[in-house]
Design an enzyme around this catalytic site. Structure first.
Site, mmCIF file in Angstrom:
data_model
loop_
_atom_site.group_PDB
_atom_site.id
_atom_site.type_symbol
_atom_site.label_atom_id
_atom_site.label_comp_id
_atom_site.label_asym_id
_atom_site.label_seq_id
_atom_site.Cartn_x
_atom_site.Cartn_y
_atom_site.Cartn_z
ATOM 1 N N GLY A 185 30.625 40.092 -78.375
ATOM 2 C CA GLY A 185 29.281 39.734 -77.903
ATOM 3 C C GLY A 185 28.711 40.724 -76.896
ATOM 4 C CG ASP A 237 25.937 47.335 -85.840
ATOM 5 O OD1 ASP A 237 25.169 48.207 -85.399
ATOM 6 O OD2 ASP A 237 25.839 46.144 -85.542
ATOM 7 C CD GLU A 291 27.443 40.475 -89.328
ATOM 8 O OE1 GLU A 291 28.434 41.237 -89.332
ATOM 9 O OE2 GLU A 291 27.009 39.924 -88.310
ATOM 10 C CE1 TYR A 295 19.761 42.500 -85.405
ATOM 11 C CE2 TYR A 295 19.533 41.491 -87.563
ATOM 12 C CZ TYR A 295 19.724 42.609 -86.781
ATOM 13 O OH TYR A 295 19.859 43.839 -87.377
#
Ligand code: GLA
Length: 384
Positions: free
Chosen positions: A118, A168, A156, A218
């Protein structure tokens, strides 16, 4: 958590000898929240990450063990479905492998590392990309690294359900020591830029806060941008992506966009321009000018994109008070996590401790500090 601990835990839980893989976290110099908005980004893998010890187990069952959480999970390969929790990052990857009809068999994996969860350094991408890399090696899947990055991204999206961009996973799998990656998020074309920061160091300051709803917010940002783009495209029929829209175009069509959507689109178009400018500055070694753009990115992320928080804003405002800090901003998804700072080498320990002292007084939290440098992407480690 060291690689020795991971190997020892694997031996204790599963009783066989695994292969060991390292999957790094990432930093991003500039280009935030534009990987899913057709922009360019400038990430690098770092030397903090996740170790994965993996071995086939001659069954049709997969057994996971999270060394950090001390939790186990097992499931037959024939029943791969989302379940709430950390397991999803691994299950989503297996699901992607199965969707491509690639053959894998049962395996055991123990994993853990030194990447704070996080903190905006992409522990989830490190787990996803790392497992896929390991399966690729063990079961000879013949996948190339950029393909693994897109599969990890899909994993994801479908299992944890966060509609992340490609940055990422790409950075974690494709990183190179001392280089940053300039990645075109539309074509996935990329080039490595040597990171020459003259007298400056890259330092992360971790607020140690992670505000809830971050993943929901997000997805909301992503949706708002899509909405804004659709409106702008009606006004500007020749544009194919945000990359073809200038901040002036957004300003011109302000009336067609609602307040929040206008702000999001303005930030996206500004950040796309900024990142291209930043790449030119970095290539010509203009580090101070580069740092100014980092401050501008923070301003945009805080005021227009609204992914900052009081703790991050506090750190960036304090950074501005120190002439030896030439750039500072929230890094990654936001709502907590780290600021990335460019700080003069001679002075960084002193200024950082003065900032973290003030942070402690204000929020009663001990911020963590890490000096980081671009490192190699995912690899199989030799075992002692
Ligand atoms: C998270 C996502 C990335 C990217 C950043 C913001 O890290 O996983 O894809 O969108 O946020 O730049």
């Amino acid at each position: 958590m060291s690689s020795e601990t991971i190997i020892a835990t694997f031996a204790e839980k599963f009783g066989t000898t695994p292969r060991l893989f390292f999957s790094p976290g990432r930093i991003n110099l500039i280009g935030e929240h534009i990987d899913y908005n057709d922009g360019f980004v400038m990430p690098a893998a770092i030397d903090k990450g996740i170790w994965l010890a993996v071995a086939p187990n001659a069954t049709d069952t997969v057994n996971f063990y999270s060394v950090d959480l001390k939790e186990a999970y097992s499931t037959p390969l024939s029943i791969i479905a989302p379940v709430p929790g950390w397991q999803n990052y691994l299950l989503g990857v297996i699901d992607q492998v199965q969707k491509r009809e690639l053959t894998i068999h049962g395996f055991d994996v123990a994993f853990g590392g030194n990447l704070p969860i996080g903190a905006g350094m992409s522990s989830s991408a490190a787990i996803e990309g790392g497992l896929l890399f390991a399966l690729n090696e063990i079961f000879d899947l013949h996948l190339l690294r950029p393909t693994m990055a897109t599969m990890a991204q899909k994993a994801e999206h479908t299992f944890p359900g966060v509609k992340v961009g490609i940055m990422d996973m790409f950075a974690s799998l494709m990183g190179k020591r001392d280089q940053v990656i300039l990645l075109d998020c539309v074509t996935l074309d990329y080039k490595y830029l040597p990171l020459q920061l003259n007298d400056y160091s890259l330092v992360l300051i971790n607020t140690k806060v992670h505000h809830s709803l971050a993943s929901g917010e997000y997805n909301v940002r992503r949706q708002q941008c899509q909405e804004g783009f659709a409106i702008l495209q009606q006004k500007l029929p020749n544009v194919k992506s945000f990359r073809d829209i200038k901040p002036e175009d957004v300003e011109k069509h302000k009336d067609a966009l609602t307040g929040v959507i206008y702000n999001r689109c303005l930030f996206v178009t500004q950040e796309i321009e900024r990142t291209q400018k930043a790449a030119t500055l970095l290539e010509s070694n203009q580090v101070e000018e580069f740092g100014k753009l980092m401050f501008q990115t923070h301003e945009g992320l805080s005021k227009l994109y609204e992914v900052s928080c009081p703790e991050l804003d506090f750190l960036v405002n304090k950074a501005k008070e120190h002439p030896s800090i030439i750039g500072s901003r929230v890094m990654g998804g936001g709502f907590g996590g780290c600021t990335l700072n460019l700080i003069h080498k001679n002075d960084w320990a002193r200024v950082v401790s003065s900032i973290t002292d003030e942070y402690k007084k204000e929020f009663n939290i001990d911020a963590e500090v890490y000096e980081v440098a671009p490192s190699d992407g995912t690899y199989e480690a030799a075992q002692a």
